[in-house]
Design a protein around this motif. Structure first.
Motif, PDB file in Angstrom:
ATOM      1  N   LEU A   1      20.168 -71.742 129.174  1.00 15.75           N
ATOM      2  CA  LEU A   1      19.125 -71.763 128.135  1.00 15.75           C
ATOM      3  C   LEU A   1      17.783 -72.152 128.742  1.00 15.75           C
ATOM      4  O   LEU A   1      16.730 -71.673 128.310  1.00 15.75           O
ATOM      5  CB  LEU A   1      19.495 -72.733 127.008  1.00 15.75           C
ATOM      6  N   ASN A   2      17.838 -72.979 129.773  1.00 15.19           N
ATOM      7  CA  ASN A   2      16.601 -73.368 130.448  1.00 15.19           C
ATOM      8  C   ASN A   2      15.885 -72.148 131.026  1.00 15.19           C
ATOM      9  O   ASN A   2      14.665 -72.101 131.096  1.00 15.19           O
ATOM     10  CB  ASN A   2      16.910 -74.374 131.556  1.00 15.19           C
ATOM     11  N   LEU A   3      16.688 -71.151 131.416  1.00 10.81           N
ATOM     12  CA  LEU A   3      16.092 -69.919 131.943  1.00 10.81           C
ATOM     13  C   LEU A   3      15.240 -69.248 130.865  1.00 10.81           C
ATOM     14  O   LEU A   3      14.152 -68.759 131.129  1.00 10.81           O
ATOM     15  CB  LEU A   3      17.217 -68.996 132.415  1.00 10.81           C
ATOM     16  N   THR A   4      15.736 -69.231 129.644  1.00 14.97           N
ATOM     17  CA  THR A   4      14.981 -68.602 128.553  1.00 14.97           C
ATOM     18  C   THR A   4      13.818 -69.491 128.109  1.00 14.97           C
ATOM     19  O   THR A   4      12.701 -69.024 127.956  1.00 14.97           O
ATOM     20  CB  THR A   4      15.904 -68.342 127.340  1.00 14.97           C
TER      21      THR A   4
ATOM     22  N   PRO B   1      14.657 -54.910 121.174  1.00 15.85           N
ATOM     23  CA  PRO B   1      13.583 -54.800 120.182  1.00 15.85           C
ATOM     24  C   PRO B   1      12.668 -56.025 120.131  1.00 15.85           C
ATOM     25  O   PRO B   1      11.462 -55.886 119.983  1.00 15.85           O
ATOM     26  CB  PRO B   1      14.333 -54.626 118.857  1.00 15.85           C
ATOM     27  N   VAL B   2      13.252 -57.212 120.276  1.00 14.28           N
ATOM     28  CA  VAL B   2      12.485 -58.417 119.963  1.00 14.28           C
ATOM     29  C   VAL B   2      11.530 -58.804 121.082  1.00 14.28           C
ATOM     30  O   VAL B   2      10.420 -59.264 120.831  1.00 14.28           O
ATOM     31  CB  VAL B   2      13.445 -59.590 119.672  1.00 14.28           C
ATOM     32  N   LEU B   3      11.954 -58.593 122.324  1.00 12.53           N
ATOM     33  CA  LEU B   3      11.125 -59.067 123.424  1.00 12.53           C
ATOM     34  C   LEU B   3       9.876 -58.215 123.615  1.00 12.53           C
ATOM     35  O   LEU B   3       9.008 -58.535 124.415  1.00 12.53           O
ATOM     36  CB  LEU B   3      11.955 -59.126 124.708  1.00 12.53           C
ATOM     37  N   ARG B   4       9.775 -57.104 122.868  1.00 16.08           N
ATOM     38  CA  ARG B   4       8.543 -56.312 122.915  1.00 16.08           C
ATOM     39  C   ARG B   4       7.436 -56.978 122.116  1.00 16.08           C
ATOM     40  O   ARG B   4       6.277 -56.639 122.249  1.00 16.08           O
ATOM     41  CB  ARG B   4       8.793 -54.926 122.318  1.00 16.08           C
ATOM     42  N   LEU B   5       7.816 -57.882 121.250  1.00 13.45           N
ATOM     43  CA  LEU B   5       6.828 -58.469 120.341  1.00 13.45           C
ATOM     44  C   LEU B   5       6.195 -59.710 120.963  1.00 13.45           C
ATOM     45  O   LEU B   5       6.747 -60.330 121.861  1.00 13.45           O
ATOM     46  CB  LEU B   5       7.507 -58.849 119.024  1.00 13.45           C
TER      47      LEU B   5
ATOM     48  N   ALA C   1      -0.736 -61.363 133.441  1.00 17.19           N
ATOM     49  CA  ALA C   1       0.428 -60.733 134.066  1.00 17.19           C
ATOM     50  C   ALA C   1       0.422 -59.232 133.814  1.00 17.19           C
ATOM     51  O   ALA C   1       0.661 -58.428 134.721  1.00 17.19           O
ATOM     52  CB  ALA C   1       1.705 -61.361 133.517  1.00 17.19           C
ATOM     53  N   GLU C   2       0.080 -58.851 132.599  1.00 14.26           N
ATOM     54  CA  GLU C   2       0.065 -57.438 132.242  1.00 14.26           C
ATOM     55  C   GLU C   2      -1.011 -56.710 133.056  1.00 14.26           C
ATOM     56  O   GLU C   2      -0.825 -55.573 133.482  1.00 14.26           O
ATOM     57  CB  GLU C   2      -0.210 -57.303 130.737  1.00 14.26           C
ATOM     58  N   SER C   3      -2.131 -57.425 133.262  1.00 14.44           N
ATOM     59  CA  SER C   3      -3.258 -56.789 133.944  1.00 14.44           C
ATOM     60  C   SER C   3      -2.949 -56.494 135.409  1.00 14.44           C
ATOM     61  O   SER C   3      -3.552 -55.613 135.988  1.00 14.44           O
ATOM     62  CB  SER C   3      -4.503 -57.669 133.837  1.00 14.44           C
ATOM     63  N   VAL C   4      -2.007 -57.252 136.001  1.00 14.95           N
ATOM     64  CA  VAL C   4      -1.660 -56.928 137.389  1.00 14.95           C
ATOM     65  C   VAL C   4      -0.456 -55.990 137.449  1.00 14.95           C
ATOM     66  O   VAL C   4       0.143 -55.822 138.501  1.00 14.95           O
ATOM     67  CB  VAL C   4      -1.404 -58.194 138.233  1.00 14.95           C
ATOM     68  N   GLY C   5      -0.101 -55.427 136.338  1.00 13.77           N
ATOM     69  CA  GLY C   5       0.894 -54.366 136.348  1.00 13.77           C
ATOM     70  C   GLY C   5       2.327 -54.828 136.210  1.00 13.77           C
ATOM     71  O   GLY C   5       3.254 -54.111 136.571  1.00 13.77           O
ATOM     72  N   ILE C   6       2.554 -56.024 135.684  1.00  8.30           N
ATOM     73  CA  ILE C   6       3.936 -56.474 135.467  1.00  8.30           C
ATOM     74  C   ILE C   6       4.451 -55.883 134.164  1.00  8.30           C
ATOM     75  O   ILE C   6       3.771 -55.946 133.131  1.00  8.30           O
ATOM     76  CB  ILE C   6       3.991 -58.013 135.428  1.00  8.30           C
ATOM     77  N   ASN C   7       5.646 -55.302 134.236  1.00 10.07           N
ATOM     78  CA  ASN C   7       6.262 -54.739 133.028  1.00 10.07           C
ATOM     79  C   ASN C   7       6.845 -55.888 132.202  1.00 10.07           C
ATOM     80  O   ASN C   7       7.925 -56.397 132.488  1.00 10.07           O
ATOM     81  CB  ASN C   7       7.344 -53.753 133.444  1.00 10.07           C
ATOM     82  N   ILE C   8       6.112 -56.295 131.179  1.00  9.19           N
ATOM     83  CA  ILE C   8       6.444 -57.505 130.426  1.00  9.19           C
ATOM     84  C   ILE C   8       7.858 -57.448 129.866  1.00  9.19           C
ATOM     85  O   ILE C   8       8.676 -58.334 130.094  1.00  9.19           O
ATOM     86  CB  ILE C   8       5.447 -57.705 129.274  1.00  9.19           C
ATOM     87  N   THR C   9       8.141 -56.387 129.122  1.00  7.06           N
ATOM     88  CA  THR C   9       9.429 -56.305 128.437  1.00  7.06           C
ATOM     89  C   THR C   9      10.581 -56.336 129.433  1.00  7.06           C
ATOM     90  O   THR C   9      11.580 -57.014 129.216  1.00  7.06           O
ATOM     91  CB  THR C   9       9.506 -55.025 127.601  1.00  7.06           C
ATOM     92  N   LYS C  10      10.421 -55.631 130.539  1.00 11.23           N
ATOM     93  CA  LYS C  10      11.502 -55.544 131.516  1.00 11.23           C
ATOM     94  C   LYS C  10      11.842 -56.940 132.057  1.00 11.23           C
ATOM     95  O   LYS C  10      13.011 -57.338 132.072  1.00 11.23           O
ATOM     96  CB  LYS C  10      11.071 -54.630 132.659  1.00 11.23           C
ATOM     97  N   TYR C  11      10.812 -57.665 132.452  1.00 16.58           N
ATOM     98  CA  TYR C  11      11.092 -58.965 133.058  1.00 16.58           C
ATOM     99  C   TYR C  11      11.593 -59.982 132.035  1.00 16.58           C
ATOM    100  O   TYR C  11      12.452 -60.809 132.332  1.00 16.58           O
ATOM    101  CB  TYR C  11       9.867 -59.481 133.813  1.00 16.58           C
ATOM    102  N   LYS C  12      11.041 -59.894 130.840  1.00 13.66           N
ATOM    103  CA  LYS C  12      11.562 -60.776 129.786  1.00 13.66           C
ATOM    104  C   LYS C  12      13.034 -60.491 129.549  1.00 13.66           C
ATOM    105  O   LYS C  12      13.854 -61.393 129.411  1.00 13.66           O
ATOM    106  CB  LYS C  12      10.796 -60.539 128.483  1.00 13.66           C
ATOM    107  N   LEU C  13      13.352 -59.202 129.497  1.00 12.68           N
ATOM    108  CA  LEU C  13      14.727 -58.801 129.214  1.00 12.68           C
ATOM    109  C   LEU C  13      15.667 -59.265 130.321  1.00 12.68           C
ATOM    110  O   LEU C  13      16.778 -59.735 130.047  1.00 12.68           O
ATOM    111  CB  LEU C  13      14.783 -57.272 129.050  1.00 12.68           C
TER     112      LEU C  13
END
Lengths: 394, 357
Positions: free
Chosen positions: B58-61, B122-126, B234-246
């Motif tokens: 859970l600490n990871l999340t 679905p949720v981590l896109r928000l 993070a988004e501005s340097v090209g990190i795929n937000i949803t992918k890494y969150k997932l």
């Protein structure tokens, strides 16, 4: 600086609490522990363990069992002869905590277990007692899974199927025309178990079940949907195989709606009259199947109720009576098996397993109770009706 | 020795964490074998391992990804029941218990991982606290779903029915003679073989630490933490937000599933109601008190706070009160600036090593 002082004070408080705790405990039961140790040299002392919810939502059952068992233990100890030392541990009606409580008792040197009180926790503990060969007599865990395949497990209460079929049989005999609604908790082993056998038996008896409503632990605060549906289905008898807390909400809401069917409960309904903050007039006319009625006229019940009221200030319920019987049953069985307190839990277990099917016991919750080798008890349930705040045999 | 000194601070802490777990395992095993530990202590070992894995995952999340999850027990539940089904249905095919336990834990992990993907995609896109809301609901939904689940096993294989209307019973499974019922709806899984072992628990903790710590220090972990610290940057340097969150969220769910399987196989009876909101919050408390993003802190907090209520059995009625006071004290102590000053004097830190501040 202030923070440090407050921290320091809090630490002091903690230590005071820890230091005071065990003393308080001893003050509760000054007699048995001291006396036991003195007398143990002559006749010996058995160590009985008990497990049940002393806190949490099922606490009324655990405390009733603890109190009932304590009275029996005190009576036996007062006879002189062999003594009993009872240690009762809290399990919050949770399987995991219950196993922890059981392990604590094993470390203590428990020889027989009176428990556990609730079904789910008992199944978890019974697997352990079976492995360890500790003889276990549960006062109130009613599921068949508790005793299934475990030769060391015996019950004082009826099994769930017995309660379900018993209720259906009673209804078929006394109110065959009733339109029955069932409201049960479908995330609870106890409630679901009774409902399943009730419905099966009801189909056999050709009873008319017009509605079935379910709820869960999280939705046990509002029953307007189920009650409206039952009313719409014109049910005039509502079967409630549930514990008394949700039942009290149902009674209150039905009363507010002006809906007045007959309510029919099982042993979980027992305790509703002792609930704090519940208007007992709402429970008028509620029927329930129970093996014990506190206003029975026999001497045993009278003396038990008197002692219980003197010690704990309330009328004992069926759980207290089951626990009282459980201690006496163990006592009688130990005597009959020729056990002595120096024997290990395993030796006692094997001897008691042999003796239990041959034992006949008459106590608070039944006359001439006998046990099958499976662990199931055979006794008659009686239906009672609540009239003027007390149980009256129906 | 020179190499050790040249190591980064975080690497040293990681090694100390592994080492701590292994030493604890050796010490406890020795104590267990020479009989110093009572039944009570031994009985606490497996669930303590489960809660440690739960807290670390859970600490990871919560700590590393910075998203609040209130349904971690839901993943544990999925893992527990799928693990129990796997272990019970393979009882005859694989009599060797450790192997069966391992398979059950993998099954639990996979099922919880799938559940994690379903919730996460679905949720981590928000943006915002949606994950907290959805995981809260997820935990409740899982509880209700498992209450409807009736599963049995016989020589023909698994029989599964969903009892949505509450009208079906075990008899509807149509089991052949000799088959056994594994999950009985609301009555939960009963009669489970208790094959969980402390060794398996420690192995699971080590695997969890290996996965989580390596993830944190990898390129992926840095991306995840970048998202936590500043999503836009993070988004501005090209990190795929949803992918890494997932990635972080599903890893967390998977590990919780494995812990659930171990937990489920430690008790002969298990109901879905065990994994309710309170259990999720309990694990969250371990994480918060251990320190967000602090892995060894989670381990210590989980062990101490799990063992404490049991250790306090001797104070009987007061134990929940004492437990609460200890929680408050830990909160006060760990958050007080003075305490932190004292700690930093004891443990000198290099600049820029702190992950969690």
């Amino acid at each position: 600086m202030k923070r440090w002082i407050s921290l320091l004070l809090a630490v002091c408080m903690l230590f005071t609490l820890v230091a005071c705790g065990p003393k308080d405990d001893k003050q509760d039961q000054p007699d048995d522990s001291n006396n036991d140790q003195q007398q143990s040299e002559s006749a010996g002392t058995y160590k009985f363990g008990g497990i049940g919810p002393l806190t949490g939502e099922a606490a009324i059952y655990g405390n009733a069992v603890k109190n009932g068992a304590t009275i029996a233990v005190e009576e036996i100890n007062a006879l002189g002869g062999v003594q009993i030392n009872l240690d009762f541990e809290d399990d919050v009606a949770d399987g995991e905590t219950s196993v922890n409580a059981y392990n604590t008792l094993v470390d203590w040197g428990m020889q027989c277990l009176v428990g556990t009180v609730t079904t789910g926790a008992c199944i978890a503990v019974s697997a352990e007692t079976y492995k360890d060969r500790v003889f276990t007599l549960t006062p109130s865990a009613s599921s068949v899974d508790v005793i299934d395949g475990k030769d060391n497990m015996f019950q004082v209460c009826f099994t769930d199927p017995n309660q379900g079929t018993g209720s259906a049989t009673y209804m078929a005999a006394n109110m065959p025309e009733a339109k029955i609604a069932v409201i049960y908790r479908n995330d609870d082993a106890y409630s679901q178990g009774i409902r399943d056998t009730f419905v099966a038996k009801a189909a056999e008896e050709e009873l008319n079940i017009v509605y079935e409503g379910t709820f869960t632990a999280d939705t046990a605060t509002d029953f307007s949907v189920q009650l409206n549906a039952a009313q719409a289905a014109e049910a005039d008898l509502i079967f409630l195989p549930i514990y008394y807390q949700p039942a009290s909400v149902i009674l209150k809401q039905a009363n507010d709606m002006g809906y007045k069917p007959t309510f029919f409960g099982v042993d979980g309904m027992d305790g509703i009259l002792g609930m704090t903050g519940f208007d007992t007039t709402l429970a008028e006319g509620v029927m329930l199947l129970t093996p014990f009625s506190a206003d029975a006229e026999d001497d045993l019940t009278k003396s038990f109720v008197e002692k219980y009221q003197a010690a704990y200030g309330e009328v004992p319920n069926q759980f207290a009576a089951d626990a009282y019987d459980a201690v006496y049953i163990l006592y009688n069985a130990l005597e009959k098996a020729g056990c002595n307190p120096d024997m290990s839990a395993e030796e006692i277990c094997e001897k008691l397993i042999e003796v239990m099917p041959t034992l006949t016991y008459t106590g608070l919750t039944g006359t001439d109770m006998t046990w099958a080798s499976t662990g199931e008890v055979s006794k008659m349930p009686t239906a009672v009706v609540i009239k003027d705040g007390v149980y009256v045999t129906a | 020795m020179n190499k050790l000194n040249n190591m980064k601070k975080s690497t040293k802490v990681d090694f100390a964490t592994y080492l701590g777990v292994i030493i604890a395992f050796i010490v406890i095993t020795v104590l267990m074998n020479n009989g110093t530990l009572g039944r009570k202590q031994v009985g606490l070992l497996v669930p303590a391992c489960c809660y440690v894995v739960m807290a670390v995952s859970l600490n990871l999340t919560v700590g590393i990804l910075g998203e609040l999850s209130l349904g971690h027990a839901g993943f544990m539940s999925v893992g527990a029941f799928s693990g129990v089904i796997a272990a019970m249905s393979l009882a005859e095919a694989i009599p060797f218990e450790p192997l069966r336990l391992a398979i059950a834990m993998v099954a639990g992990a996979v099922c919880a991982g799938i559940a994690g993907v379903i919730v996460g995609v679905p949720v981590l896109r928000l943006r915002g606290d949606y994950l907290a809301i959805v995981t809260l609901a997820f935990g409740e939904i899982i509880k209700d779903l498992i209450n409807c689940l009736i599963v049995g096993h016989d020589s023909e294989g698994l029989h599964i029915i969903f009892n949505f209307k509450g009208l079906k019973t075990v008899d509807d499974l149509g089991l052949l003679p000799g088959g056994n019922v594994i999950i009985k709806g609301a009555q939960g899984a009963t009669g489970t073989d208790t094959i969980a072992s402390f060794t398996a628990g420690v192995v699971l903790i080590l695997i969890t630490l290996f996965v989580v710590l390596n993830l944190i220090h990898s390129r992926t972990g840095r991306a995840v933490m970048a998202i936590r610290d500043n999503r836009i940057a993070a988004e501005s340097v090209g990190i795929n937000i949803t992918k890494y969150k997932l990635i972080a969220f599903v890893t967390s769910a998977t590990l919780a599933g494995a812990a659930g399987a171990l937990y489920g196989l430690n008790y002969s009876s298990l109901q879905a109601t065990k994994f309710n909101f309170n259990t999720s919050i309990l694990v969250l408390v371990f994480v918060v008190l251990g320190g967000l993003g602090n892995i060894w802190g989670s381990i210590v907090a989980a062990i101490v706070l799990y063992v404490l209520p049991e250790a306090l059995r001797s104070v009987a009625d007061l134990r929940m009160l004492v437990y609460a006071i200890v929680l408050i004290l830990v909160m006060l102590a760990t958050n007080s600036p003075k305490m932190k000053a004292v700690l930093s004097r004891v443990i000198p830190r290099k600049k820029g090593d702190e992950v969690n501040e």
